[in-house]
Write a protein that holds these residues in place. Sequence first.
Motif, mmCIF file in Angstrom:
data_model
loop_
_atom_site.group_PDB
_atom_site.id
_atom_site.type_symbol
_atom_site.label_atom_id
_atom_site.label_comp_id
_atom_site.label_asym_id
_atom_site.label_seq_id
_atom_site.Cartn_x
_atom_site.Cartn_y
_atom_site.Cartn_z
ATOM 1 N N SER A 144 0.818 -1.222 0.000
ATOM 2 C CA SER A 144 0.000 0.000 0.000
ATOM 3 C C SER A 144 0.852 1.274 0.000
ATOM 4 C CB SER A 144 -0.951 0.000 1.205
ATOM 5 O OG SER A 144 -0.219 -0.092 2.412
ATOM 6 N N ASP A 145 2.164 1.148 0.208
ATOM 7 C CA ASP A 145 3.063 2.309 0.213
ATOM 8 C C ASP A 145 3.619 2.637 -1.170
ATOM 9 O OD1 ASP A 145 2.900 2.476 3.037
ATOM 10 O OD2 ASP A 145 4.547 1.022 3.248
ATOM 11 N N VAL A 146 3.406 1.767 -2.146
ATOM 12 C CA VAL A 146 4.066 1.927 -3.446
ATOM 13 C C VAL A 146 3.790 3.283 -4.075
ATOM 14 C CG1 VAL A 146 4.117 1.092 -5.838
ATOM 15 C CG2 VAL A 146 4.454 -0.502 -3.941
ATOM 16 N N ASP A 147 2.547 3.735 -4.098
ATOM 17 C CA ASP A 147 2.260 5.039 -4.722
ATOM 18 C C ASP A 147 3.028 6.166 -4.039
ATOM 19 O OD1 ASP A 147 0.624 4.183 -6.781
ATOM 20 O OD2 ASP A 147 -1.232 4.502 -5.658
ATOM 21 N N ALA A 148 3.049 6.178 -2.716
ATOM 22 C CA ALA A 148 3.761 7.239 -1.990
ATOM 23 C C ALA A 148 5.265 7.169 -2.253
ATOM 24 C CB ALA A 148 3.477 7.140 -0.493
ATOM 25 N N ILE A 149 5.827 5.966 -2.287
ATOM 26 C CA ILE A 149 7.251 5.801 -2.593
ATOM 27 C C ILE A 149 7.531 6.307 -4.003
ATOM 28 C CG2 ILE A 149 9.107 4.125 -2.958
ATOM 29 C CD1 ILE A 149 7.730 2.388 -0.765
ATOM 30 N N TYR A 150 6.681 5.910 -4.953
ATOM 31 C CA TYR A 150 6.848 6.319 -6.348
ATOM 32 C C TYR A 150 6.893 7.840 -6.474
ATOM 33 C CZ TYR A 150 5.726 7.370 -11.171
ATOM 34 O OH TYR A 150 5.748 7.899 -12.435
ATOM 35 N N TRP A 151 5.937 8.546 -5.865
ATOM 36 C CA TRP A 151 5.867 10.001 -6.025
ATOM 37 C C TRP A 151 7.021 10.700 -5.315
ATOM 38 C CZ3 TRP A 151 3.550 11.772 -9.958
ATOM 39 C CH2 TRP A 151 2.453 11.097 -10.483
ATOM 40 N N LEU A 152 7.452 10.161 -4.188
ATOM 41 C CA LEU A 152 8.583 10.755 -3.478
ATOM 42 C C LEU A 152 9.862 10.619 -4.308
ATOM 43 C CD1 LEU A 152 9.466 12.183 -0.913
ATOM 44 C CD2 LEU A 152 9.701 9.944 0.173
ATOM 45 N N ILE A 153 10.101 9.435 -4.854
ATOM 46 C CA ILE A 153 11.275 9.230 -5.707
ATOM 47 C C ILE A 153 11.159 10.065 -6.976
ATOM 48 C CG2 ILE A 153 12.453 7.532 -7.176
ATOM 49 C CD1 ILE A 153 12.018 5.491 -4.895
ATOM 50 N N ARG A 154 9.977 10.080 -7.584
ATOM 51 C CA ARG A 154 9.800 10.844 -8.824
ATOM 52 C C ARG A 154 10.048 12.339 -8.592
ATOM 53 N NH1 ARG A 154 4.648 11.200 -12.882
ATOM 54 N NH2 ARG A 154 5.342 13.150 -13.808
ATOM 55 N N TYR A 155 9.642 12.863 -7.429
ATOM 56 C CA TYR A 155 9.882 14.277 -7.117
ATOM 57 C C TYR A 155 11.369 14.610 -7.271
ATOM 58 C CZ TYR A 155 10.320 18.586 -4.448
ATOM 59 O OH TYR A 155 10.620 19.873 -4.067
ATOM 60 N N TRP A 156 12.242 13.791 -6.663
ATOM 61 C CA TRP A 156 13.677 14.055 -6.721
ATOM 62 C C TRP A 156 14.260 13.692 -8.085
ATOM 63 C CZ3 TRP A 156 15.155 17.434 -3.498
ATOM 64 C CH2 TRP A 156 14.571 17.517 -2.236
ATOM 65 N N ALA A 157 13.697 12.703 -8.756
ATOM 66 C CA ALA A 157 14.164 12.340 -10.099
ATOM 67 C C ALA A 157 13.919 13.477 -11.078
ATOM 68 C CB ALA A 157 13.471 11.063 -10.571
ATOM 69 N N GLU A 158 12.795 14.150 -10.949
ATOM 70 C CA GLU A 158 12.504 15.277 -11.839
ATOM 71 C C GLU A 158 13.479 16.432 -11.640
ATOM 72 O OE1 GLU A 158 8.392 16.347 -11.493
ATOM 73 O OE2 GLU A 158 7.763 14.599 -12.660
ATOM 74 N N LYS A 159 14.125 16.470 -10.498
ATOM 75 C CA LYS A 159 15.139 17.498 -10.230
ATOM 76 C C LYS A 159 16.531 17.012 -10.644
ATOM 77 C CE LYS A 159 12.476 19.701 -6.615
ATOM 78 N NZ LYS A 159 11.725 20.360 -7.636
ATOM 79 N N GLY A 160 16.599 15.798 -11.208
ATOM 80 C CA GLY A 160 17.870 15.250 -11.683
ATOM 81 C C GLY A 160 18.759 14.718 -10.573
ATOM 82 N N LEU A 161 18.186 14.434 -9.391
ATOM 83 C CA LEU A 161 18.992 14.010 -8.252
ATOM 84 C C LEU A 161 18.933 12.516 -7.971
ATOM 85 C CD1 LEU A 161 18.260 17.042 -5.936
ATOM 86 C CD2 LEU A 161 20.323 16.579 -7.280
ATOM 87 N N MET A 162 18.066 11.799 -8.664
ATOM 88 C CA MET A 162 18.023 10.347 -8.529
ATOM 89 C C MET A 162 17.285 9.769 -9.724
ATOM 90 S SD MET A 162 15.310 9.914 -5.334
ATOM 91 C CE MET A 162 15.746 8.237 -5.053
ATOM 92 N N LEU A 163 17.329 8.469 -9.850
ATOM 93 C CA LEU A 163 16.646 7.799 -10.947
ATOM 94 C C LEU A 163 15.205 7.507 -10.565
ATOM 95 C CD1 LEU A 163 19.322 5.173 -12.020
ATOM 96 C CD2 LEU A 163 18.743 7.332 -13.143
ATOM 97 N N VAL A 164 14.318 7.726 -11.520
ATOM 98 C CA VAL A 164 12.924 7.379 -11.289
ATOM 99 C C VAL A 164 12.805 5.858 -11.281
ATOM 100 C CG1 VAL A 164 12.149 7.364 -13.720
ATOM 101 C CG2 VAL A 164 10.572 8.012 -11.903
ATOM 102 N N ARG A 165 11.902 5.353 -10.506
ATOM 103 C CA ARG A 165 11.611 3.914 -10.441
ATOM 104 C C ARG A 165 10.146 3.734 -10.815
ATOM 105 N NH1 ARG A 165 16.390 1.097 -10.159
ATOM 106 N NH2 ARG A 165 17.769 2.120 -8.683
ATOM 107 N N SER A 166 9.874 2.781 -11.685
ATOM 108 C CA SER A 166 8.500 2.527 -12.122
ATOM 109 C C SER A 166 7.701 1.856 -11.009
ATOM 110 C CB SER A 166 8.506 1.629 -13.360
ATOM 111 O OG SER A 166 8.942 0.320 -12.997
ATOM 112 N N HIS A 167 6.393 1.940 -11.137
ATOM 113 C CA HIS A 167 5.535 1.222 -10.203
ATOM 114 C C HIS A 167 5.869 -0.267 -10.243
ATOM 115 C CE1 HIS A 167 2.985 4.834 -9.947
ATOM 116 N NE2 HIS A 167 2.558 4.299 -8.819
ATOM 117 N N SER A 168 6.080 -0.784 -11.437
ATOM 118 C CA SER A 168 6.408 -2.210 -11.589
ATOM 119 C C SER A 168 7.674 -2.561 -10.812
ATOM 120 C CB SER A 168 6.587 -2.543 -13.074
ATOM 121 O OG SER A 168 7.010 -3.873 -13.228
ATOM 122 N N HIS A 169 8.707 -1.744 -10.951
ATOM 123 C CA HIS A 169 9.952 -1.983 -10.215
ATOM 124 C C HIS A 169 9.701 -1.959 -8.708
ATOM 125 C CE1 HIS A 169 14.231 -1.742 -9.161
ATOM 126 N NE2 HIS A 169 13.825 -0.890 -8.238
#
Length: 177
Positions: A28-53
């Motif tokens: 149940s945490d996957v969506d929150a993890i995804y958006w938190l990682i995506r936030y920093w990925a959009e700033k070029g500070l980490m790699l985005v991870r797909s929901h599938s991953h």
Amino acid sequence: MKGLELSPVALPEVRPQAAVELRKARLSDVDAIYWLIRYWAEKGLMLVRSHSHLYENIRDFQVLEDEDGHIVGTVALHVLWRDLAEIRGLAVHPGRQGEGLGRWLVLGAEREARDLGLPRVFAWTLQVGFFRSLGYQVTTREALPPKVWSECNACPFYENCREIAVIKGLSPGAFGS
């Protein structure tokens, strides 16, 4: 004509200094993890991870959940071999930066690595000073086993990688000394 752009990530508002609990991630945490990682990925500070991953690797993840039920931090410990794991997916909500939550997440991942009997952990990072403050040493790509770079070939930044490898021994003699 401009190319298609993704809308910027809007994370939920969180209360600074709200009590948090470190725990293993749940599906149940996957969506929150995804958006938190995506936030920093959009700033070029980490790699985005797909929901599938994230679903496939959910057992690697720990999260910090605040008393209001928000996921305010995440980290993964990905075991690569009998003597080495990667700390990855480290992200802290921008509204909770500077509270020591990143440190808590990394130390939690290290504790899990020790519990598994792993002598070493490493990370790819742009935040070298942060990891040095936790006892990590900068190392070269060549000093790491080839399995470590198995995902690098699929990375969109492969040709222009800015990440630096850092490593930490968790047990005496972890580096063969």
